[in-house]
Structures are given as structure tokens and as C-alpha cells.
Design an enzyme around this catalytic site. Structure first.
Site, PDB file in Angstrom:
ATOM      1  N   SER A 194       0.842  -1.199   0.000  1.00 34.98           N
ATOM      2  CA  SER A 194       0.000   0.000   0.000  1.00 34.98           C
ATOM      3  C   SER A 194       0.872   1.242   0.000  1.00 34.98           C
ATOM      4  O   SER A 194       2.019   1.208   0.455  1.00 34.98           O
ATOM      5  CB  SER A 194      -0.880   0.019   1.252  1.00 34.98           C
ATOM      6  OG  SER A 194      -1.512   1.278   1.403  1.00 34.98           O
ATOM      7  N   TYR A 207      -1.877  -1.263  10.574  1.00 34.16           N
ATOM      8  CA  TYR A 207      -2.017  -1.580   9.150  1.00 34.16           C
ATOM      9  C   TYR A 207      -0.825  -1.080   8.330  1.00 34.16           C
ATOM     10  O   TYR A 207      -0.208  -1.836   7.566  1.00 34.16           O
ATOM     11  CB  TYR A 207      -3.314  -0.955   8.636  1.00 34.16           C
ATOM     12  CG  TYR A 207      -3.520  -1.072   7.141  1.00 34.16           C
ATOM     13  CD1 TYR A 207      -4.094  -2.221   6.594  1.00 34.16           C
ATOM     14  CD2 TYR A 207      -3.162  -0.040   6.271  1.00 34.16           C
ATOM     15  CE1 TYR A 207      -4.293  -2.332   5.216  1.00 34.16           C
ATOM     16  CE2 TYR A 207      -3.354  -0.142   4.908  1.00 34.16           C
ATOM     17  CZ  TYR A 207      -3.924  -1.286   4.383  1.00 34.16           C
ATOM     18  OH  TYR A 207      -4.119  -1.391   3.029  1.00 34.16           O
TER      19      TYR A 207
HETATM   20  P1  NAD Z   1     -11.481  -5.953   0.222  1.00 33.52           P
HETATM   21  O1  NAD Z   1     -12.155  -5.848   1.523  1.00 33.52           O
HETATM   22  O2  NAD Z   1     -12.327  -6.117  -0.966  1.00 33.52           O
HETATM   23  O3  NAD Z   1     -10.429  -7.131   0.225  1.00 33.52           O
HETATM   24  C1  NAD Z   1      -9.762  -7.571   1.365  1.00 33.52           C
HETATM   25  C2  NAD Z   1     -10.021  -9.056   1.482  1.00 33.52           C
HETATM   26  O4  NAD Z   1      -9.153  -9.599   2.464  1.00 33.52           O
HETATM   27  C3  NAD Z   1     -11.424  -9.404   1.934  1.00 33.52           C
HETATM   28  O5  NAD Z   1     -12.283  -9.548   0.845  1.00 33.52           O
HETATM   29  C4  NAD Z   1     -11.204 -10.747   2.638  1.00 33.52           C
HETATM   30  O6  NAD Z   1     -11.567 -11.809   1.801  1.00 33.52           O
HETATM   31  C5  NAD Z   1      -9.711 -10.804   2.861  1.00 33.52           C
HETATM   32  N1  NAD Z   1      -9.444 -11.076   4.277  1.00 33.52           N
HETATM   33  C6  NAD Z   1      -9.363 -10.185   5.289  1.00 33.52           C
HETATM   34  N2  NAD Z   1      -9.125 -10.841   6.443  1.00 33.52           N
HETATM   35  C7  NAD Z   1      -9.063 -12.174   6.138  1.00 33.52           C
HETATM   36  C8  NAD Z   1      -8.844 -13.346   6.894  1.00 33.52           C
HETATM   37  N3  NAD Z   1      -8.624 -13.305   8.225  1.00 33.52           N
HETATM   38  N4  NAD Z   1      -8.876 -14.539   6.258  1.00 33.52           N
HETATM   39  C9  NAD Z   1      -9.085 -14.613   4.922  1.00 33.52           C
HETATM   40  N5  NAD Z   1      -9.271 -13.522   4.143  1.00 33.52           N
HETATM   41  C10 NAD Z   1      -9.261 -12.322   4.762  1.00 33.52           C
HETATM   42  O7  NAD Z   1     -10.575  -4.648   0.082  1.00 33.52           O
HETATM   43  P2  NAD Z   1      -9.402  -4.258  -0.937  1.00 33.52           P
HETATM   44  O8  NAD Z   1      -9.242  -2.808  -0.742  1.00 33.52           O
HETATM   45  O9  NAD Z   1      -9.629  -4.816  -2.276  1.00 33.52           O
HETATM   46  O10 NAD Z   1      -8.137  -4.946  -0.275  1.00 33.52           O
HETATM   47  C11 NAD Z   1      -7.254  -5.800  -0.968  1.00 33.52           C
HETATM   48  C12 NAD Z   1      -5.828  -5.475  -0.565  1.00 33.52           C
HETATM   49  O11 NAD Z   1      -5.510  -4.183  -1.041  1.00 33.52           O
HETATM   50  C13 NAD Z   1      -5.578  -5.453   0.933  1.00 33.52           C
HETATM   51  O12 NAD Z   1      -4.341  -6.070   1.219  1.00 33.52           O
HETATM   52  C14 NAD Z   1      -5.480  -3.978   1.227  1.00 33.52           C
HETATM   53  O13 NAD Z   1      -4.672  -3.727   2.346  1.00 33.52           O
HETATM   54  C15 NAD Z   1      -4.855  -3.467  -0.039  1.00 33.52           C
HETATM   55  N6  NAD Z   1      -4.975  -2.040  -0.270  1.00 33.52           N
HETATM   56  C16 NAD Z   1      -6.197  -1.470  -0.451  1.00 33.52           C
HETATM   57  C17 NAD Z   1      -6.282  -0.122  -0.667  1.00 33.52           C
HETATM   58  C18 NAD Z   1      -7.606   0.567  -0.859  1.00 33.52           C
HETATM   59  O14 NAD Z   1      -7.639   1.792  -0.869  1.00 33.52           O
HETATM   60  N7  NAD Z   1      -8.696  -0.131  -1.026  1.00 33.52           N
HETATM   61  C19 NAD Z   1      -5.125   0.661  -0.702  1.00 33.52           C
HETATM   62  C20 NAD Z   1      -3.907   0.052  -0.529  1.00 33.52           C
HETATM   63  C21 NAD Z   1      -3.840  -1.301  -0.311  1.00 33.52           C
END
Ligand code: NAD
Ligand code: MG
Length: 302
Positions: A194, A207
Site C-alpha cells: 500500500s 495496518y
Molecule cells: P477488500 O475488503 O475487498 O479485500 C480484502 C479481502 O481480504 C477481503 O475480501 C477478505 O476476503 C480478505 N481477508 C481479510 N481478512 C481475512 C482473513 N482473516 N482470512 C481470509 N481472508 C481475509 O478490500 P481491498 O481494498 O480490495 O483490499 C485488498 C488489498 O488491497 C488489501 O491487502 C489492502 O490492504 C490493499 N490495499 C487497499 C487499498 C484501498 O484503498 N482499497 C489501498 C492500498 C492497499
């Protein structure tokens, strides 16, 4: 022909306006949140991503593949010709079923593997199940993550700190360790970090520090596995509209302005991340190792 025609929508688009600048209303879902309940809905590329055979015959395990970025990557991988095993939490079945259907409509196999990756033993089982059902494994996308905003370190509990580390980085190490045993030369690992790795928000101490660890882990593992022909890279998203943000990932009152402080002036959509993962998984990036590809709407990053 020097002029671009409006019909050539896919090859000439203004990144400022390619997706609308959204102002999501204040909303809340219990963790982990569902894409199906998000207002407005996200674009995971289901109607737009066109594959060109770049991952033909590949066997991929993607964590957090039910929603958001992981779902967009799963759809793109399938359209590029890969079979995909989807890891997610059991409560996310409705989102996962939807992505499975899209993958199957794209002519590929989708394997559903619900379970909690903060459970040490499940990480091993997850990889074993994926290998068994895919008939091997040559692509891993470690994308699952949890993000819970806490304004004051005085309110940041030991339990939350540990749980965030278990889910975001300990599970990544355990899943990678289990996967590598099965991966032939030519395989790839892409980890989701991230922009928080370099620009930590004060309300995301646990985080953001896991995301810095993911960058470092990716660069170290990349060097270790390169001689075996396994490439490791990372993708660092900026503000992307996903269920993570409404399940306490951001303070509720921050949602209407989400992503507006980027140079592009808008939040990203999950489908805008997918090409980065496809590139790093496809053999066309064979000389790219230990790299973090920033997909963040223009915020300067190291
Ligand atoms: P999202 O909620 O759609 O995806 C995160 C997923 O993580 C969830 O769908 C879930 O299936 C999984 N998860 C969480 N805890 C879990 C557990 N204990 N066991 C199994 N699965 C688990 O949100 P997203 O934003 O698409 O996130 C995906 C990745 O992108 C993450 O690593 C997040 O940190 C990263 N990210 C997101 C952003 C943003 O702005 N959305 C920015 C930077 C990084
Ligand atoms: Mg989800």
C-alpha cells in the site's frame, strides 16, 4: 490517421474522467464488508476487462479474491486464460459466488476456498487445497488484508495489533512458504502492499506498518527465489473504492472525500489495479523482480 475516434474507447481515455469522481455517502458494514452492499458499486472489470491470452494455462491462488482489488485480479486472470482458486472469509460467500460465476462465464475454472488466514494451520491447508484442485500452482497473489482505523494509539488494542499482523503479514509468509514447495520455475508471487507503506496515516499504525513489512519481505524473498526462477513482486495501491473502506477502514466522515486528494482527483476503481498484477504474473515481466508497482493516482512514492 492523427485524430482519435470516440469509438476507440479502450485505447484512448482521459485518466481523470475514465471513471467518475465518486463521493460515497457515509455508510458502515461489519468487517470484512461485502461488495454487494457497497454504495456506489465498484468496477471490478466484469464488463470491460478484455484478455489477450497472457496467462493461458496458469494456475493461480488469489487471497481476498471475493471483492475489491482481489476480485478484479481474479476476473482479469481468468480472462487472460488462468484457472483461479479464490481465498476469502466464509461470511463473504455471496461476493465469492458472484466472482466464481463471472470466471466460469469467461471459460475458466473457479475454486472456492473459504477460511480464515489468520489461522496458522489454515494457511497450509489453503495452499494444499488449491494445489490439489487446480492440479498444481504457478501463480500466487497475496492480496488479503484487514484495515481498521483507530484515531488514538491509547485505543489501539493488543488484540487488534496482533490480528492485523496475523492477517496481513504472518499469513503472507505462511502461504508463500507453503506455495513455494509446489511452484515450478516460471512461477510468480505478487503481494499487495500500500501507499501506507511510505505515507502512514496516523489512524492506521498497525495496518501501515504491516504494509511496510510486506514491501521489505517481497524484496527479500524476490532475491532468494530469483535463482530458482520464481519471481516475487508487489503492487502498492493508493485509495481504491472497496469494502475495506466502509468496514472501519476509514473514519465514516472521511468517505465522501475518499481519494480526492490524489493528483487525478478521484479514488481508483479495483479494475484499474488488475493490469499491474497481470503484468507481474505474465512472463513478459521476466526481468522485473523485487519491484513495487505503485498504482495510486499520481502520489509520489519511492
Ligand atoms: P477488500 O475488503 O475487498 O479485500 C480484502 C479481502 O481480504 C477481503 O475480501 C477478505 O476476503 C480478505 N481477508 C481479510 N481478512 C481475512 C482473513 N482473516 N482470512 C481470509 N481472508 C481475509 O478490500 P481491498 O481494498 O480490495 O483490499 C485488498 C488489498 O488491497 C488489501 O491487502 C489492502 O490492504 C490493499 N490495499 C487497499 C487499498 C484501498 O484503498 N482499497 C489501498 C492500498 C492497499
Ligand atoms: Mg471481501
Amino acid at each position: 490517421m492523427s485524430e482519435h475516434s470516440n469509438t476507440d474507447q479502450l485505447t484512448f481515455q482521459n485518466p481523470v474522467t475514465r471513471f467518475p469522481s465518486i463521493s460515497p455517502p457515509e455508510q458502515h458494514q461489519p468487517e470484512p464488508g461485502l461488495d454487494q452492499k457497497l454504495i456506489p458499486q465498484t468496477d471490478r472489470g466484469q464488463h470491460s476487462y478484455r484478455g489477450t491470452g497472457r496467462l493461458m494455462g496458469r494456475k493461480a491462488l488469489i487471497t481476498g479474491a471475493d471483492s475489491g482489488i482481489g476480485a478484479a485480479v481474479a476476473i482479469a486472470f481468468a480472462r487472460e486464460g488462468a484457472d483461479v482458486a479464490l481465498s476469502y472469509l466464509p461470511s463473504e460467500d455471496p461476493d465469492a459466488e458472484e466472482i466464481k460465476e463471472i470466471i466460469e462465464q469467461s471459460g475458466q475454472r473457479a475454486i472456492l476456498l473459504p477460511g480464515d488466514i489468520s489461522d496458522r494451520e489454515f494457511c497450509e491447508q489453503l495452499v494444499e487445497q488449491a494445489v490439489e484442485q487446480l492440479g498444481g500452482l504457478d501463480a500466487l497473489v497475496n492480496n488479503a488484508g484487514r484495515q481498521i482505523a483507530v484515531e488514538d494509539i491509547a485505543d489501539l488494542s493488543d488484540e487488534q495489533w496482533t490480528n492485523t499482523y496475523e492477517t496481513n503479514i504472518h499469513a503472507m509468509y505462511r502461504i508463500a512458504r507453503a506455495a513455494v514447495k509446489h511452484m515450478p520455475a516460471g512461477s510468480t508471487i505478487v503481494n499487495t502492499t500500500s501507499i501506507q507503506a511510505y505515507k502512514p496515516s496516523t489512524h492506521l499504525l498497525d495496518y501501515a506498518s504491516t504494509k511496510a513489512a510486506i514491501n521489505n519481505f517481497s524484496k527479500g524473498l524476490a532475491q532468494a527465489l530469483a535463482p530458482k526462477g520464481i519471481r516475487v513482486n508487489a503492487v502498492a495501491p493508493g485509495p481504491i473504492w472497496t469494502p475495506l473502506q466502509v468496514s472501519d477502514g476509514q473514519p465514516k466522515e472521511a468517505l465522501p472525500e475518499f481519494g480526492k486528494d490524489t493528483p487525478l482527483g478521484r479514488a481508483g476503481q479495483p479494475t484499474e489495479l488488475a493490469p499491474a498484477y497481470v503484468f507481474l504474473t505474465s512472463p513478459e515481466s521476466s526481468y522485473v523482480i523485487g519491484e513495487t508497482l505503485n498504482v495510486n493516482g499520481g502520489t509520489p512514492s519511492p
